[in-house]
Scaffold this motif. Structure first.
Motif, short mmCIF file in Angstrom:
data_model
loop_
_atom_site.label_atom_id
_atom_site.label_comp_id
_atom_site.label_asym_id
_atom_site.label_seq_id
_atom_site.Cartn_x
_atom_site.Cartn_y
_atom_site.Cartn_z
N LEU A 189 -19.90 -59.77 115.31
CA LEU A 189 -19.26 -58.49 115.03
C LEU A 189 -17.88 -58.43 115.67
O LEU A 189 -16.94 -57.87 115.09
CB LEU A 189 -20.14 -57.35 115.55
N ASP A 190 -17.78 -58.98 116.85
CA ASP A 190 -16.49 -58.98 117.55
C ASP A 190 -15.48 -59.86 116.83
O ASP A 190 -14.25 -59.69 117.02
CB ASP A 190 -16.68 -59.47 118.98
N GLY A 191 -15.95 -60.81 116.01
CA GLY A 191 -15.05 -61.70 115.29
C GLY A 191 -14.46 -61.10 114.04
O GLY A 191 -13.55 -61.70 113.44
N LEU A 192 -14.96 -59.93 113.61
CA LEU A 192 -14.36 -59.26 112.45
C LEU A 192 -12.97 -58.76 112.83
O LEU A 192 -12.83 -57.92 113.71
CB LEU A 192 -15.24 -58.09 112.00
N ARG A 193 -11.97 -59.25 112.15
CA ARG A 193 -10.60 -58.90 112.50
C ARG A 193 -10.21 -57.55 111.90
O ARG A 193 -10.51 -57.27 110.74
CB ARG A 193 -9.65 -59.99 112.01
N PRO A 194 -9.53 -56.72 112.67
CA PRO A 194 -9.09 -55.40 112.14
C PRO A 194 -8.18 -55.56 110.93
O PRO A 194 -8.15 -54.67 110.07
CB PRO A 194 -8.35 -54.79 113.33
N GLN A 195 -7.45 -56.68 110.83
CA GLN A 195 -6.54 -56.87 109.71
C GLN A 195 -7.28 -56.92 108.38
O GLN A 195 -6.75 -56.52 107.34
CB GLN A 195 -5.72 -58.15 109.89
N TRP A 196 -8.53 -57.43 108.41
CA TRP A 196 -9.30 -57.50 107.18
C TRP A 196 -9.65 -56.10 106.67
O TRP A 196 -9.57 -55.84 105.47
CB TRP A 196 -10.57 -58.31 107.42
N ARG A 197 -10.02 -55.23 107.57
CA ARG A 197 -10.33 -53.86 107.18
C ARG A 197 -9.06 -53.14 106.70
O ARG A 197 -9.10 -52.40 105.71
CB ARG A 197 -10.96 -53.10 108.35
N GLU A 198 -7.97 -53.36 107.41
CA GLU A 198 -6.72 -52.72 107.01
C GLU A 198 -6.27 -53.21 105.64
O GLU A 198 -5.79 -52.41 104.82
CB GLU A 198 -5.64 -53.02 108.06
N ALA B 227 -8.23 -54.28 103.24
CA ALA B 227 -9.12 -53.70 102.25
C ALA B 227 -8.77 -52.24 101.97
O ALA B 227 -8.77 -51.79 100.82
CB ALA B 227 -10.58 -53.80 102.73
N VAL B 228 -8.44 -51.50 103.02
CA VAL B 228 -8.05 -50.09 102.84
C VAL B 228 -6.75 -49.99 102.07
O VAL B 228 -6.59 -49.13 101.18
CB VAL B 228 -7.94 -49.40 104.22
N ASN B 229 -5.79 -50.87 102.36
CA ASN B 229 -4.51 -50.85 101.64
C ASN B 229 -4.68 -51.16 100.16
O ASN B 229 -3.88 -50.72 99.33
CB ASN B 229 -3.54 -51.84 102.27
N LEU B 230 -5.72 -51.92 99.85
CA LEU B 230 -5.99 -52.23 98.45
C LEU B 230 -6.84 -51.17 97.77
O LEU B 230 -7.23 -51.34 96.61
CB LEU B 230 -6.69 -53.60 98.35
N GLY B 231 -7.15 -50.09 98.48
CA GLY B 231 -7.88 -48.98 97.89
C GLY B 231 -9.38 -49.01 98.08
O GLY B 231 -10.10 -48.22 97.46
N ALA B 232 -9.88 -49.90 98.93
CA ALA B 232 -11.33 -49.99 99.15
C ALA B 232 -11.80 -48.88 100.08
O ALA B 232 -11.10 -48.50 101.02
CB ALA B 232 -11.70 -51.35 99.73
N THR B 233 -12.97 -48.37 99.81
CA THR B 233 -13.59 -47.40 100.70
C THR B 233 -14.27 -48.13 101.85
O THR B 233 -14.37 -49.37 101.84
CB THR B 233 -14.62 -46.55 99.95
#
Length: 292
Positions: free
Chosen positions: A179-188, A190-196
């Protein structure tokens, strides 16, 4: 200065870096390699030390099959429940941030509870929900309900409840790094591409975490399958799992000369755990590709 020796082709082999590992290799030799070889050899010997396949015939008996089924059920149920609850708890812990005092405290406590087993754990549960346990007496006095019932704590259902107690913190320890290896950039991204948030977890996070989750679940399965001390204290009659059946074969004063039968049962456990650990290593290797 590192001690070195020359090989036949003139290359030098440094001995110095290997020396600190010598105690570790000796530990593996004494407490893993030698016992494993002893079990394998003893499973194919009779009381006189002669080769035989007769010990393996006990593996198809009703008692052995029942104990194997009980071990598989116990390990599977506690692995699934421990992995699910532990993964949720690990998520909340990691969400607190790397500098959170709650995170550090929870991980430290999980490290302690994951090793909290054996006689101490069994006594704690007996003192809590045993026939005269604190919670048992309190619930009986306040609500008139007997949670102890017919003694489920000292049977397979009780082992499930007790084993989950140390399976959950173990899951927290082994799954938190993923879980700690999930990078915040991946979430950002996805959000920038319109993902919920749900789409991010369903299409990005969960597929990435799935190998680590399944690998951790297999580790919990092997941990429960090989546990003995807690079950030995709680279950005094019957052999619902393989480790207790091995205990009967080795220590029984009624059925003498069954030590080699115990070796055969132990060999069965080694095979099962080996298969599980191979699967765990394969999943761990796959999970490590994106954690680098």
């Amino acid at each position: 200065m590192a001690v070195a020796s020359r090989t036949g082709r003139g290359r030098r082999f440094a001995v110095g870096p290997v020396l600190p590992l010598v105690p570790f290799f000796l530990f593996l030799l004494v407490f893993l390699a030698v016992p494993t070889l002893t079990v394998i050899v003893g499973a194919f010997q009779d009381e006189a030390g002669q080769f035989t396949l007769g010990n393996l015939s006990v593996l198809t008996s009703d008692a052995a099959l029942s104990a194997l089924w009980g071990s598989l059920v116990l390990s599977s149920v506690t692995a699934v429940m421990g992995a699910t609850l532990g993964a949720v708890l690990a998520h909340f812990i990691i969400s607190a941030g790397p500098t959170s005092a709650l995170r550090r405290a929870t991980l430290a406590v999980s490290g302690v509870l994951a090793q909290f087993g054996g006689v101490v754990l069994a006594f704690a549960w007996i003192a809590t929900i045993g026939p005269v346990g604190i919670v048992t007496v309190a619930v009986l006095n306040w609500f008139g309900a007997d949670i102890y019932g017919a003694g489920w704590l000292f049977a397979l259902p009780g082992l499930v409840v007790v084993y989950i107690y140390f399976q959950i913190p173990l899951m927290v320890i082994v799954f938190a790094p993923a879980l700690d290896g999930l990078r915040p950039q991946w979430r950002e991204a996805a959000v920038n591409l319109g993902a919920t948030s749900w789409q991010y977890w369903r299409q990005v996070a969960i597929p990435l975490l799935l190998p680590a989750f399944l690998g951790s679940m297999l580790l919990l399965f092997a941990n429960a399958f090989a546990s003995y001390a807690t079950a030995a204290v709680l279950v005094s009659q019957g052999q619902p799992i393989v480790p207790l059946l091995i205990r009967q074969a080795i220590t029984s004063e009624v059925l003498l000369g069954q030590a080699n039968v115990g070796y055969a049962l132990a060999l069965e456990m080694i095979v099962v755990v080996a298969i599980v650990m191979v699967g765990y290593n394969l999943l761990l290797r796959r999970a490590g590709r994106w954690m680098r």
